[in-house]
Each structure stands twice: as C-alpha cells, then as structure tokens.
Design a protein around this motif. Structure first.
Motif, PDB file in Angstrom:
ATOM      1  N   PRO B 322       0.814  -1.225   0.000  1.00  0.00           N
ATOM      2  CA  PRO B 322       0.000   0.000   0.000  1.00  0.00           C
ATOM      3  C   PRO B 322       0.847   1.276   0.000  1.00  0.00           C
ATOM      4  O   PRO B 322       1.849   1.367   0.713  1.00  0.00           O
ATOM      5  N   GLY B 323       0.418   2.234  -0.783  1.00  0.00           N
ATOM      6  CA  GLY B 323       1.104   3.517  -0.845  1.00  0.00           C
ATOM      7  C   GLY B 323       2.049   3.646  -2.016  1.00  0.00           C
ATOM      8  O   GLY B 323       2.513   4.742  -2.318  1.00  0.00           O
ATOM      9  N   LEU B 324       2.352   2.544  -2.689  1.00  0.00           N
ATOM     10  CA  LEU B 324       3.333   2.587  -3.779  1.00  0.00           C
ATOM     11  C   LEU B 324       2.604   2.604  -5.114  1.00  0.00           C
ATOM     12  O   LEU B 324       1.870   1.683  -5.452  1.00  0.00           O
TER      13      LEU B 324
ATOM     14  N   TYR C 154      -0.953  10.787  18.140  1.00  0.00           N
ATOM     15  CA  TYR C 154       0.419  10.262  18.143  1.00  0.00           C
ATOM     16  C   TYR C 154       1.461  11.319  17.779  1.00  0.00           C
ATOM     17  O   TYR C 154       2.567  11.305  18.304  1.00  0.00           O
ATOM     18  N   HIS C 155       1.092  12.182  16.836  1.00  0.00           N
ATOM     19  CA  HIS C 155       2.094  13.130  16.325  1.00  0.00           C
ATOM     20  C   HIS C 155       1.493  14.509  16.114  1.00  0.00           C
ATOM     21  O   HIS C 155       0.367  14.634  15.638  1.00  0.00           O
ATOM     22  N   ASN C 271      -1.594  13.753  13.696  1.00  0.00           N
ATOM     23  CA  ASN C 271      -1.953  12.370  13.372  1.00  0.00           C
ATOM     24  C   ASN C 271      -2.534  11.676  14.581  1.00  0.00           C
ATOM     25  O   ASN C 271      -1.864  11.557  15.606  1.00  0.00           O
ATOM     26  N   TRP C 301      -7.234  11.762   1.690  1.00  0.00           N
ATOM     27  CA  TRP C 301      -7.201  13.083   2.306  1.00  0.00           C
ATOM     28  C   TRP C 301      -8.241  13.964   1.633  1.00  0.00           C
ATOM     29  O   TRP C 301      -8.283  14.070   0.409  1.00  0.00           O
TER      30      TRP C 301
ATOM     31  N   LEU D 161       6.580   8.496   6.473  1.00  0.00           N
ATOM     32  CA  LEU D 161       5.436   8.230   7.333  1.00  0.00           C
ATOM     33  C   LEU D 161       4.594   7.067   6.811  1.00  0.00           C
ATOM     34  O   LEU D 161       4.339   6.965   5.607  1.00  0.00           O
ATOM     35  N   SER D 256       7.605   7.506  11.220  1.00  0.00           N
ATOM     36  CA  SER D 256       6.622   6.880  12.104  1.00  0.00           C
ATOM     37  C   SER D 256       5.805   5.874  11.320  1.00  0.00           C
ATOM     38  O   SER D 256       5.646   5.992  10.103  1.00  0.00           O
ATOM     39  N   TYR D 258       2.801   5.424  12.747  1.00  0.00           N
ATOM     40  CA  TYR D 258       1.558   5.810  13.426  1.00  0.00           C
ATOM     41  C   TYR D 258       1.031   7.133  12.873  1.00  0.00           C
ATOM     42  O   TYR D 258       0.343   7.871  13.561  1.00  0.00           O
ATOM     43  N   ALA D 259       1.354   7.417  11.633  1.00  0.00           N
ATOM     44  CA  ALA D 259       0.928   8.678  11.025  1.00  0.00           C
ATOM     45  C   ALA D 259      -0.252   8.387  10.100  1.00  0.00           C
ATOM     46  O   ALA D 259      -0.103   8.199   8.890  1.00  0.00           O
ATOM     47  N   HIS D 262      -1.010   8.089   5.919  1.00  0.00           N
ATOM     48  CA  HIS D 262       0.195   7.949   5.105  1.00  0.00           C
ATOM     49  C   HIS D 262       0.537   6.470   4.998  1.00  0.00           C
ATOM     50  O   HIS D 262       0.690   5.806   6.016  1.00  0.00           O
ATOM     51  N   LYS D 263       0.655   5.991   3.795  1.00  0.00           N
ATOM     52  CA  LYS D 263       0.953   4.572   3.616  1.00  0.00           C
ATOM     53  C   LYS D 263       2.447   4.356   3.407  1.00  0.00           C
ATOM     54  O   LYS D 263       3.046   3.456   3.990  1.00  0.00           O
ATOM     55  N   ALA D 264       3.038   5.155   2.563  1.00  0.00           N
ATOM     56  CA  ALA D 264       4.472   5.010   2.279  1.00  0.00           C
ATOM     57  C   ALA D 264       4.959   6.371   1.814  1.00  0.00           C
ATOM     58  O   ALA D 264       5.372   6.539   0.683  1.00  0.00           O
TER      59      ALA D 264
END
Lengths: 379, 379, 379, 379
Positions: B322-324, C154-155, C271, C301, D161, D256, D258-259, D262-264
């Motif tokens: 995920p995310g890529l 967390y952040h 976050n 988002w 993140l 992190s 834990y953000a 955000h996946k990558a």
C-alpha cells in the motif's frame, strides 16, 4: 468634489459586499475622492434601518425614486434583482448621478443597450461590477497576456460551477431565490455565472466571433414563492457553449448549479504558444503559470502566490505583508478604488456599461444559439 | 490451450508497450493462459530482429501476411498506423486468430464496421486497446458510478491535452509523424486522443444521443516526409464537442495538441446528485472524490491514492505494498491480463470491436457535425 | 457599557491590521459591545495624525503614558516592538484598562509573568493576539480534536517558514527591522513565528512536557540602523525543536527565515489513531482531513473548503456565501469579535495573558535547551 | 562476461521487486551485461519453486550456502530480513560473488563494517538497494543541488510516514512481521524508513556532523508469532532527529508507522539561497522547484512532471513518451541497470557497502542519542 456620496439600492448579499468595499477604501487606498455611505434604500424600512446602522449609512430610503431625487447623493449603486436594473439606471442617469450597477447589466440586450445609451447621453460615470477582473491573480493574468508573455493564444476555457439548486424542493422567486425565476433574473447560470466568465474572456482574449450553445433545465418545475404553487422553471440550470475568438483561438465555456462539490468555482485556463495560465476562484490568491521558456529540465506549472509585493502583484502592495492572502470581498474593494481613482482623473472605469453590453450580447447569442440548435455569428 | 502465442505487428511505441505488457503477465497475474512472445513483424528486418532480441520474441517476420499465415500463432496484436488496421484485422480473423487491435479501431466507421463484422463472423476473441479503462483509478470510478454512489449524473466532462505539435516546422507523415497525416491517421486529435475520452465516457456514463463539434487546424501546411514538400494539413489540431447522453446528462469534450504545458493530460470529471469524481492522467494513481453524504462540516474533495489493497482497489493487490504507485504501462498489463482471463473463460473482453465501433460512430458524428456546423442526432 | 473605546499603541503592520479588525466588527458581527477607535498613539505626530485620519481614530497621542491617562479610553491595544510590551501593559492594567497585547507577550518569561500578574491583580480583561486560533480552518481543527474525532493523538508537527532575511545586507534594528535585534525582539523566529505554532499546539494538543531545541544564526553580523555599524546578530535565524506532549504524543517544530520560497508559511499536521489533519497558512481557507473511518476503497485526504455555512464552519456564517474564501486579516476580526463577546459576558477571552505565559515558558525552555544542548523537562 | 547470473536470496516483497527489475533490464536498457535469473533460494521448497516459475528463475535452492556454492552464479542478491544480511554477504564475498544487498546494510554498525570490509577485501562489486536515489525526480534533485542551482543550502528536512502498525493486535516477528521484532530488524522505523532518508540526504547534502534523536514505542507489547505470547516491543515505532550537516545547514528527520493517512510517504525539502526543492513518494513522478531567479511577479513553486525527455530527465528517455509517468518499481530497474553498467565499466555502483556504512553510522548515533537524551558528534 473630494467625496462621493453613495446611495445604495439593495440590502442583500451584494448590498453587503459593496458596503463593505466602500468602508475599506479610505483606510487602504487613500483615494483622492473618498466614498461616503450617504443613504441606503430597500422596501422594508425596519430591515433597512438596521442595515444602515450596521454598515454606517447616514440615511434610509424605502423608494429608490426618492433616493435618486436626493441632492446629497452623487452616485447610485444598484444591487437589486436584474429585472430592476434598467429603470433605476435610467432614472439615475437622468438625475446626473454616477451609476454603479451589479452584473449582469440587464435581463436583455435591448434593455442593456438602453441603459448604455442613457449613461452615455447623460455623461455620467458608470461601471458594472464584474468584480473578478480585480482579483489580483486575474489582473496579473490579463497583464501577462497583454504583454505577450503567452504568445499567440490557441485556447481559452472557463467554467463556473455551483451545486446549490440540486434539491428539487428549493422554491423559485423572490428574496434570495429570484435567481431561479427568469422573469426576475433574465436567465439562469448564463447571466449569473457565465457572464463573469465572458467578461473576463473578452477583457483578456478579445472579441468572440461565433458561438454555439447548449442549455438544460434539470428540475422542470419548482414551487414559486409568490404563489405557493408549482410553476415551470424557465431558467437554464446549466449552460455550455463553444466559441471562436477574433484572434483565432477556440473557447469552451461551461456553467452549472448541478456540479456537486463546487460551491462557487469559477476557473479559467489560457493556452498560448509560449505559455499557459489557469486560475480558480476556490484558491483565488494563486495563479498557475507554465512558462515554455524555462530551462527544459525544470519546466513545470508554477503556483504563483499572488501576495508578494516585491513582485509588484496588482493591488497587493496596499494590503499586508508578502505571503498573506486576501479573500473574495477584496475584488470589490479594488473595483471601488479604481472607480474612484478613474473618477478623480475624469476617465472611464472598465468595465463600463458599454463593455458590459458586449458581454450581454454574447449571453443573448448563446441563449438564441441553444434554442435554435445552431452556430451564431457575431461579426 | 494454456499458452497464447502472440504475433505482434508493429515495433513502434505501442509495439514496445504491448510487448512489455505480455512480459509481465505471468509473474504478476499468474494467468490460466500464459502469453508467449512468438513472433514480431515489421518491414525493416534488421530493426525488427533487434526489437525481437530486446523483448524476447522467438521469431521475426517482415510481412504481416506471412505472420498471419504461421500456424504457431494464436493471436495477432495490431500496433501499426490506423489506416493499416483494417486489412490486418480482416486477414487475422479469416485465419481464425484472436485479434487485439490498437485504437482507434479504424479510420472510418465503415471500415470499423467491416472489422467488427469480420471478427464476429469468425468467432475469434477480440479487443481494442482503450487502455485507460484499466487504470485502477478509472476502473474504480466506473465501479462507483455503476454502484450508484454518485446518484443521478448531471455532467460529464473530459479533455485530452498535449502540446507537441505547436512548432510549425514539424513535418507530417511516416514513421512517428503519421499521426499528423489524415490519410494514415484518419483524423487528428479526435481519433488519437478524444477516442480514449469517448470510450471511457460510454463505459461509465452510457450512450451519447446528440453531438455538436468544432475542429481547428492551427498550422495549415506542413512539409510531408514522403515528398519533402509542403502539403496542406488535413487533420484536426484541436477538437471540441458538446453532447447529450441518453441518461439526460450533459457532456463537454475537448482535445488539442496546442495546449502548452500539457504533455499527455487526459482528465475527466463526473458530477452526480450524490457526489463527484475527477481524474487526471498526469497523476494517474489518484482519484478525486467528493461525497455529498459526508458530515457537512468536514465535507471536501478527497484525493484517493489508488494503491491501498485493504481498500480492494482494482488490480492493485497484484502489485506492491500500500502507498506505492504504479505507472502508465500498467494499464496495458491489466488489459492483457483481463483479455487472457476472459479467453480462458470463453467470455468477451471489453472493449470488443463492437464496443469500439460505438466510439467510432461518435467520432465520425463529431467530425461531420463540425464540418456542417450543426447538431447531429445519434438515436 | 455598550462601547469599548480603544486606545491603539503603534501604527505599524499590526497597528493597521488591528485597526482594520475593529472597523469590521459592527457591520459583520453586530456585537453587544461595539469598539470605538478613540485614539491612536505613536511617536511621530505627523505620521500618527495621518494614520488616525486613514483609519478613523478620533484622537492622536504621541506618548503612550498620556494615552493610558485618558479617561475616555477603555482598552489599550499594544502593537509595538516586544521589548515595550511590559511597561505599557503594566501601566494599562494599573489604570484599569482592558489590555490586548500583540504576541509574543514579552521578551522573557519573567516579564511575561509580571504582566500576567498585573492584569490578573487589576482584574482587567486581557488577551494576546495569537490570531491563528481564529482562522476558521484552525478553529475547526481544534474542535475536531476536542470532539475526539482523531482518536488518540500520536504526532503533532508544525513549521513556520519565511525567506525574507537571506540577503546579508539587510540591516538590523529600529522601524520594521527590530525583529532582527534581540534587544527589541527578545528572540528571532522563536518568538516571532514559533510562538504562534506553540500557542496553537498547546490549545489543540495540550501541555508540552519536554523539549530539545536547536538554533542557528546564519548571518552573523548585520549593520545596525541605530549606529550604522556592523554588529553581531543575536537573534535565532532558525529554530527547531522536538518535544513530548503530556498526552504521550511526539512533536516536531521548525521555523526559519531562510526557507526560500516560503513567505509566511505556517503549517501543522496532527496524526491520531482515527484520522489526521493538516493546514497551511498559504491556503488558509482549507483544512485537509483524513478520516480513517471512511469506506476503505474511497479513503483519502479531503480538502475541506472552510467556507460552507451549511457545514457550520466556525465564523463563516458571518461572511459571504458558500464557496467564497476569506483572507488573513479575518482572523483578527474574529479575535476582536470574540474578545468583545467575552467582555459582554464577563468571561475571559483565550488566549489570555496566562495562556500566553504558557507559550512563553516553552519558548524560553527551547532557547535554554538549544544553548545547553540538552533536553529540558517542563513538568 | 556478457551475462550476470543472479542468485536471489529471499522471495518476499523485495524478492519480487528485484526479480521484476532484472526482467526489465534487457528490454528497456539494453545493457552491456545482461542479468540472468539463474537461481532463487528460500526455505520453503514448494513456495520457492512456484516463485521461480512465476519470475522465470532456472533453478531453486533452499539453503543459501548451497546457492553461494554454485559456480553458475555470479552475483548474490540479498532480500531477507536484516539480521541475516551479514552472514550471507560475508559468504558471498568470500566466494567471489558480486553482492547486492537490501537496506539497511545490517542490524548494527559493527556488522555493517564487517560486511564492508569483506566485500572490499574480496574486491567484489557491491551495492545496497537504497532505491530512491534512482527515482528520476530524486536523481534530478541531486543533480540540481550538485550543479549549485540552489546556492548555499540552509535547510534539509525529510520524513517517512506510514500507518500500518496502529492496531495493537498486529503481532510481531517472522514472515512479513519481522520488521516489528528488533532481533530480526535491528531497529524499527529508523532502519526501515529513516535509513532511506539519510542515504538520500548524505548523497545530496553531504555529511552529518551532529545528531539529537528521539524515539517512541507506542504499543509496548505485541504477541510474538514464534511463541504466541505477548512480548515487549523493542523497536522504535517513531523516530525523529535534528542534525547539523558539515555544510552548515540544519536538518530535521522524522519517521513513524503511526501517522494515519500515510501509507508510504517519504518526503524531503531542501532550501537554498537561490531556490528550493521538495519531493513526495506519494507523487513520485513530480519534483517541486522554487527558483528565486524567476521574474519576481511570476515566481512560484513549479511542479515538474519528471517525464519529459526533451528536458533530459534522468532515466526517462528509456521509457514511454513525454507526460507518461512511471511507478515505484522503476527505481529498482534503474538501480539494477546502473549496477550492470558500472560492472561493465569496472566502476563502483553507489551506494556501495561503504556508502551504506555511512548511513548505518548515523542510524546508530541517532539511537544512541535518543537513548542517552543528548547530542552526539560524528566528526
């Protein structure tokens, strides 16, 4: 004359925005001629008195004819529904008052022409509140095109999208909802929204020579507030047109109140041989610019934050410090300031009634084209 | 059959992209039927041999008729200029080969119809490479509309903008530049770019019932590479059309190769009563979504990064984590994988030749409408 | 009392912004207590008279002690360089005036504490102009966190970036450039910029328990405007710190005047387990929100255009119509309106001097930590 | 040697990505030395055989010692959990094989140093897969800084993140989850994510001289997959550090899992006196650039679509046509292609083991600094 005593007609949304504009001029622009909030006029005396108190008007009138008759008034500002523009403007011109009129100028080309003739015959100062010309980002865009920084223009596209009339149970007519009644508004999104797009386009890209339009009314009947009964909806809910400009470029314009997710989203993009520009009212403080002359490896769309004084961004040196953005109402403040500056110099303040007549002509042609299902020439 | 032995016709841009697709299928999709790069065909033997070596083709041909005649070939993939599609497709169908054809299907509706009839008469598997349907973000958009998550659709708009032909000294015709010669390409941006937009629109939003088009050729003459002399340019450099869909929604489509700052920018936006979607090929891994059903204080356009497997984004579970994000060529890999999966199940793989014929019909109507300056009905 | 007669000290940037705020209150917010621009005070009589005329002040003073001595003044608004805050605030409190002070409260924690004690002892209304709390998007962010819509935090990260002091030939000290002289400003970007970030963070995310800071002065010497000679630069040009909040979340804060391409770019991101928020002053009318609770296939988002009244966006129902954005100065108008509303109800208006003292404490700890190169506890 | 026979150790995510890379080289880059997928090694014979079939490996091994012992293997590619890197690399070097190792190089500086010594003593080609250097946008950024187009650098900030470990019921250890067990991973986000940021930073901005770190483990205990019982979590869930670079610029790094939202998301921004750059892995095909040298009225952040061959964007001339973006895996293809090109020329391919040792040194210092709560010098 070092003061311009304003008589405001209307206390709705635009009455508030214009009043706000006059209240800023002196502090921010230090004009040679200062506006004075002399009197405000609307039918409901109590409401108008409250409005006058909130915005600082000295006097209240409930009949616009009496307002125009006052000799302590130098200018009439027309902020009422479109079908009322004509009579007020004609009377004001006859009385020798300067006339500032909300857009669109009128509900028909014929009316607009009569108004234009009237102010010119009377020799009074006049302007139409196509306020978006004075968004600093838009003013910058116009300047860049005028300076030839985009080269030959190939494409101009604009849209103005909203979503507030999707619900079928919204009524039409009267206070706040006169925009849904063609008798009061003249047209729907064409006059309300596309007229802005057309004014900007004519200013930046020159005359339009041919149009082909398409309109649609998605909700066919709405309860009329005046009768409480369902009546056919006669405005255009959506309007799109293609066109050709005199300079050879192609145009596409679109407007709708059924574009979910857009509240007041006026956007345009201009493509020239040397570069392109685009703007969105949703982020009005930015202008996107693609400069083909940039070094090829680092070429890309720039997002110009139009707030940087060193860059001499239009109007922005009057405001805060670089990086701090302005909002919607500032375009009106700029317009009013320009009007006063022009008045002091005895020059016209564009868009004049004659400029707005040009926009009205396109609007009328688009509606006719859509009705007849064919291209119309404007040459 | 657990292998599909592919005979590729053409070694240009699309020949490379399709070859790349076939090379990925087995590793990534583990299909029931695996593609084999059996042979590639193009006129220049030396160049084609080099191409075969780079991409792993077993055999080389220099005459497409010989390629089709081979009995170690199961499918013919057509990646040559548009005017050559028809004869190859007809011959391949007659030979009982599956046919995968680049878009647009043909240079005219008549040719496209003949091709469609041929593959259907032969009963061979067929598909047209309108690859953008298989961009995961576009596939997701279609699924959302089909599930009714946008409610009634009011507006569909799409554009495909490029800027690579602005320079007047670019020649027309032949290798790489056949797209500027109507004899080879059939049309300009309409068939090259808008055809993609139309295919997606028909898929997502259903049939188009009326069109009104406008075309322009900005550079009137270009040197032809075959003769070295200036010849009139017969393609459309820009093409815009308005339309009405069968479901009552309005459409606006625009394409140009003179939109400075856009290299390959296919975008669309769909507005429905319950929500809106928009997508751009410049950021193909994202889908923007406005959900009117969100809590009012936190409603806004979402940018969906279509790479999140947990969300079951189309095709993405085959790729990384995920995310890529993926890129342009992946849409072809997905298309080829779907074709093989459909073949294994004995089902058609959309868009079939018949689907593409529908797109061709719109293209032809747009050109005719633009030439005649009037609306055309397609009912 | 239905009027609050304001005595303004200072005619610089903040003097203009605050004056502008008072001029809007009555029209836009219709407060129970209306502000009156009673008098303005600055050393240069001519300049101050001109300022008074532009902004509508009734009276002019050139000595702040005389301003405070006037019995036609109810509140003192302090808009002068930081090192002057203390004496004015103490005198104003002693005179029983309400005190509105620009941020940072003082140039040291000790001074700030004295000021806090003074206003509390005098029992006068007080507030510190950390205006960004009243950006509608920021107010909305705070509300969302307070309502638990982000879950466990967390952040928290924030930065405030500018680029106006990169040129080494910019002098330090005096008019406009006192921010570069630690004697007048107390600190550099820490007090000028990071103080804003800290105020917002404490408000949204609660107390900070530990900090570790780093500062840098890139240009070591600048000509001082008072002497015309080079003097060491004693402010921090850049300041970064890491921290831990009492709620267990981690923080990172950064500020600089050497971040090319940023003019006034305050950003933060939060976050939490259930969602995230981010905001940028460059696009102050938007709030980005990621809701983990959204359906997984359409999660992303969101960009909330904080201008939609139906959504009850903070403060926005007082302005125009949905979709129309506001600008920088509106945060001050909101702050002034809230101050007047609180005053009418006899309640404190956050951030009070005591709230600002908490921010001052963090600032001082960050500077000490940076100087000593170690973590400091604030428990 | 015109072939490089690769022995792959590992069949997880990275095993797939590297295999994919090798499969592309010949078609896309036409290298002097072509990779051959000779053998793949993992413990589960059945799974490994299936992997070999999918990706086209000729042979299968289940013991990496046997793989290294094969004399038909020229290079060992290490794609197993971090704690296994060292033994495999040492054995491979001893056997005279080229070694390509996933990042981070090792679980400790001592191990990394031993590995570095080993490959250098053996004189074998070596590289570490810090793949992001070969994202074309990142490569372009490095080139721009190296050419001095940003002038003196003031700030470097980076973050990486993710949000996949927020749920407390995710176990630790073993297949896929070894990243949560410090015994296997060495560290948490520091080695997994921040190591990438550090590698890029050292490459673009030069050596780091001082660091101050902060780490946190939000979920203190997780079930270990090997025992089925709760065990303390020993990795860092989040890691932040401030630093100073040798060139005088300041750095901030944050990572992190834990953000939320955000996946990558690896991002960096670099601020120099003449311009700034920023990049995000979420939109990896774009590079944002602010050029202070642009004309002041049209200055703004540019979004460079790094796909425009005419602009000679790194690597992109090998791919498709301008405007068409690539994806995540392409960075590995570029890295493999560069490794083969370097091998053919007898040159090292950065980042070598020695380069990666520098990154390991920073990682270790950050952890030590966080544990001790103080700054550490690296001079």
């Amino acid at each position: 004359m070092s003061k311009l005593r304003v008589g405001m007609v209307g206390t709705g949304f635009m009455g508030r925005v214009h009043s706000n504009a006059y209240r800023h001029i002196t502090s921010i622009f230090k004009p040679a001629i200062e506006p004075v909030l002399q009197a405000v006029c609307a039918r409901d005396a109590e409401h108008t008195t409250e409005f006058a108190r909130a915005w600082g008007y000295e006097h209240v009138e409930t009949d616009w004819r009496r307002l125009i008759a006052r000799d302590d008034i130098d200018a009439i500002d027309i902020c009422v529904p479109n079908h009322l523009h004509k009579d007020i403007a004609l009377a004001a011109a006859r009385a020798g008052k300067a006339v500032l009129c909300e857009k669109p100028l009128a509900t028909s080309f014929a009316d607009a022409e009569a108004m234009c003739t009237a102010v010119e015959a009377a020799g009074v100062a006049n302007t139409v509140w196509f306020n978006y010309r004075r968004m600093p980002a838009v003013t910058l865009a116009q300047r860049m095109v005028a300076e030839g920084r985009l080269g030959r223009i190939y494409h101009y596209r604009a849209s103005f999208l909203q979503d507030w009339t999707i619900a079928a149970d919204i009524p039409q007519g009267g206070k706040a909802l006169w925009r849904l009644d063609a008798n009061e508004a003249g047209s729907g999104v064409l006059g309300d929204l596309l007229a802005h797009c057309i004014d900007t386009a004519l200013w930046i890209n020159g005359p339009i020579s041919q149009v082909s339009g398409m309109t649609e009314t998605f909700v066919k009947e709405r309860t009329h507030t005046s009768t409480g009964t369902k009546q056919p909806v006669s405005i255009d809910d959506a309007c799109t047109f293609m066109c050709r400009f005199g300079n050879g470029s192609l145009g596409v314009f679109e407007s709708s109140r059924y574009a979910r997710g857009h509240k007041a989203n006026y956007t345009f993009e201009i493509n020239g041989a040397e570069g392109s520009l685009r703007w969105s009212l949703e982020d009005l403080h930015r202008l996107d610019y693609m400069n083909h002359g940039d070094a090829a490896d680092v070429r890309g769309w720039r997002s110009i934050h139009v707030s940087d004084h060193g860059g001499k961004h239009p109007y922005m040196d009057h405001w805060w410090v670089p990086g701090l953005q302005i909002g919607y109402e500032h375009s009106f403040i700029h317009h009013a300031a320009d009007f006063l500056a022009a008045l002091a110099e005895g020059k016209p303040c564009a868009p004049t009634f004659r400029d707005a007549l040009g926009t009205q002509r396109i609007c009328e042609a688009v509606l006719a084209s859509a009705a007849e299902g064919r291209w119309l020439n404007l040459a």
